[in-house]
Design an enzyme around this catalytic site. Structure first.
Site, PDB file in Angstrom:
ATOM      1  N   THR A   1       0.865  -1.185   0.000  1.00 27.24           N
ATOM      2  CA  THR A   1       0.000   0.000   0.000  1.00 27.24           C
ATOM      3  C   THR A   1       0.904   1.238   0.000  1.00 27.24           C
ATOM      4  O   THR A   1       1.366   1.658  -1.052  1.00 27.24           O
ATOM      5  CB  THR A   1      -0.970   0.000   1.192  1.00 27.24           C
ATOM      6  OG1 THR A   1      -0.241  -0.229   2.411  1.00 27.24           O
ATOM      7  CG2 THR A   1      -2.020  -1.072   1.034  1.00 27.24           C
TER       8      THR A   1
ATOM      9  N   LYS B   1       3.987  -7.057   3.782  1.00 26.34           N
ATOM     10  CA  LYS B   1       3.729  -5.648   3.544  1.00 26.34           C
ATOM     11  C   LYS B   1       3.418  -4.983   4.867  1.00 26.34           C
ATOM     12  O   LYS B   1       2.939  -5.616   5.816  1.00 26.34           O
ATOM     13  CB  LYS B   1       2.583  -5.433   2.548  1.00 26.34           C
ATOM     14  CG  LYS B   1       1.192  -5.867   2.988  1.00 26.34           C
ATOM     15  CD  LYS B   1       0.427  -4.916   3.897  1.00 26.34           C
ATOM     16  CE  LYS B   1       0.357  -3.527   3.307  1.00 26.34           C
ATOM     17  NZ  LYS B   1      -0.418  -2.618   4.265  1.00 26.34           N
TER      18      LYS B   1
ATOM     19  N   THR C   1      -1.341  -3.088  10.601  1.00 24.81           N
ATOM     20  CA  THR C   1      -1.715  -3.159   9.192  1.00 24.81           C
ATOM     21  C   THR C   1      -0.590  -3.811   8.431  1.00 24.81           C
ATOM     22  O   THR C   1       0.208  -3.193   7.765  1.00 24.81           O
ATOM     23  CB  THR C   1      -2.096  -1.805   8.581  1.00 24.81           C
ATOM     24  OG1 THR C   1      -2.663  -2.063   7.294  1.00 24.81           O
ATOM     25  CG2 THR C   1      -0.978  -0.869   8.441  1.00 24.81           C
TER      26      THR C   1
ATOM     27  N   GLU D   1       6.221   4.514   7.479  1.00 26.80           N
ATOM     28  CA  GLU D   1       5.848   5.701   6.715  1.00 26.80           C
ATOM     29  C   GLU D   1       6.665   6.914   7.162  1.00 26.80           C
ATOM     30  O   GLU D   1       6.648   7.302   8.322  1.00 26.80           O
ATOM     31  CB  GLU D   1       4.357   5.975   6.887  1.00 26.80           C
ATOM     32  CG  GLU D   1       3.502   4.957   6.173  1.00 26.80           C
ATOM     33  CD  GLU D   1       2.029   5.059   6.484  1.00 26.80           C
ATOM     34  OE1 GLU D   1       1.235   4.535   5.691  1.00 26.80           O
ATOM     35  OE2 GLU D   1       1.678   5.639   7.528  1.00 26.80           O
TER      36      GLU D   1
ATOM     37  N   ASN E   1      -0.056  10.459   6.032  1.00 25.50           N
ATOM     38  CA  ASN E   1      -1.315  10.048   6.638  1.00 25.50           C
ATOM     39  C   ASN E   1      -2.392  11.126   6.618  1.00 25.50           C
ATOM     40  O   ASN E   1      -3.572  10.835   6.812  1.00 25.50           O
ATOM     41  CB  ASN E   1      -1.063   9.542   8.065  1.00 25.50           C
ATOM     42  CG  ASN E   1      -0.465   8.161   8.047  1.00 25.50           C
ATOM     43  OD1 ASN E   1      -1.166   7.174   7.810  1.00 25.50           O
ATOM     44  ND2 ASN E   1       0.838   8.064   8.260  1.00 25.50           N
TER      45      ASN E   1
END
Length: 409
Positions: free
Chosen positions: A159, A185, A196, A282, A404
């Site tokens: 993602t 992932k 996640t 991230e 985000n």
């Protein structure tokens, strides 16, 4: 359960989830995302003993429920279908029906019974799958036993990840050679039990579903459950292991003399994937590893390590290359693990900053130079026991907020 490193375990440089005998994979663009591959599949030539661990969120996504049901049926899977771009989470009755349909379509395409198919999804929560695109994608995908096809799978499941995450090892055990490989992932909403995050491990070892489940649960607590990026837990996360026995080696079990090597192999594979997820957090610029020793129990050491690596104040200090060890002691103090406040040591990399709970003079310039690197280690010694725990995370950067703040756009 002890997982000890063993010289019989070898890293396979160009290995992938298709390196273990009897496994194929592929990933394609099905039109679910904005221009990237978004539908993947792993297939075993024969039914494989399978095990899974799942998010502890109260809002488990539909694909998890379907996969759990598949594994419970016979303890085996022969295929896993995965989509990115849409989590199919919090989608009610329709979402569950769509997950079952993904399983059914895959089973029909591969001529399998439905309970031999697992389903996984990742992406935005609260949106419905485009089942027309899913159906066409499942009909179009062509799993093969090549590195190229394995790479396509590893890309299709991503993602916000910047890089794919793969690893592969072999071991000389059980009367022959077995291979184990993984793809994963995960980049944000990482604070497992699970997060996640999706992880898929393939191996040609021969092991029963029950023993495999026991091993995976134990290893997950020491690897995937010891990473954190942002402290948030998601709805879709799971790790699945498929063991198809096609190496034709002896059946492994806790009673087998080589079982500790198998456990070490599984731990090495899972730890490598877990660290790759933490490294690709991230907006991250650094991988952070916290090692806590001298604890009363391994669980206490793991808890303390994860508290430290998950602290936003620690993470921002590391991003700014600020050797503020006070933030580390602050995080440790709220971990609720047993400590002797008069006897704790803290080092950042090779630089000791606290000894027996007393500040140690150190060079700020040397500390800053170390913290500017891409890998940061924090060492804490509690001096009250013999146990050790590790956790992995990343720094917290300005880019994390940017990513985000516009995740759905």
């Amino acid at each position: 359960m002890e997982a000890t490193k063993n010289s019989l375990i070898t890293y396979i440089q160009d290995g992938s989830i298709t390196t273990p005998k009897g496994f194929k994979a592929d990933g394609i663009y099905a039109g679910l995302s904005k221009g990237k591959k978004d539908l993947g599949m792993i297939v075993s030539e024969q039914p494989a003993s399978s095990a899974g661990v799942y998010t502890t969120s109260s809002f488990k996504a539909a694909p998890l429920l379907v996969t759990q049901e598949s594994i419970v049926a016979k303890g085996k899977l022969q295929a896993i279908v995965v989509n990115s771009a849409c989590a199919n989470a919090c989608t009610g009755k329709r979402g569950l029906e769509d997950a079952y349909k993904m399983r059914k379509l895959t089973a029909e395409q591969l001529n399998l019974t439905e309970h031999l198919v697992g389903v996984a999804s990742t992406g935005v929560i609260g949106e419905f799958l485009d089942m027309e695109k899913i159906e066409q994608g499942i009909k179009s995908i062509q799993p093969q036993a090549t590195k190229e096809h394995a790479n396509s799978f590893a890309t299709a499941i991503l993602t916000t990840d910047l890089i794919d995450k793969q690893t592969c090892y072999s071991a000389e055990i059980a009367g022959g050679t077995i291979h184990m490989a993984g793809a994963a992932k995960g980049s944000g909403m990482i604070h497992p039990n699970m997060a996640t995050m999706l992880g898929f491990v393939t191996t040609d070892a021969q092991v029963s579903p029950g023993d495999l489940q026991m091993a995976l649960k134990e290893i997950t607590n020491e690897t995937f459950n010891q990473i954190t990026v942002d402290g948030d837990t998601s709805t879709n996360d799971m790790v699945l292991v498929m063991a198809n026995g096609m190496s034709e080696t002896e059946r492994l079990s806790p009673a087998h003399k080589d079982w500790p090597i198998f456990i070490a192999l599984l731990k090495q594979t899972c730890e490598e994937l877990a660290k790759s997820i933490a490294r690709d957090g991230e907006g991250a610029t650094k991988l952070v590893e916290v090692i806590v020793k001298g604890a009363i129990t391994n669980e206490e050491a793991q808890k303390a390590a994860k508290q430290i690596v998950g602290s936003n104040l620690v993470k921002t200090a590391i991003h700014g290359a600020d050797a503020n060890w006070g933030r580390i002691i602050g995080a440790l103090g709220q971990s609720q693990v047993q400590v002797d406040p008069n006897n704790v040591d803290i080092s950042i990399g090779p630089i000791q900053m606290l000894k027996e709970s007393t500040p140690v003079s150190f060079s700020e310039e040397e500390a800053k130079a170390y913290l500017l690197g891409e890998m940061v280690e924090i060492h804490v010694d509690l001096h009250i026991g013999e146990c050790l725990g590790k956790a992995w995370g990343c720094d917290l950067s300005y880019d994390y907020v940017k990513i985000n703040a516009s995740y759905r756009s």
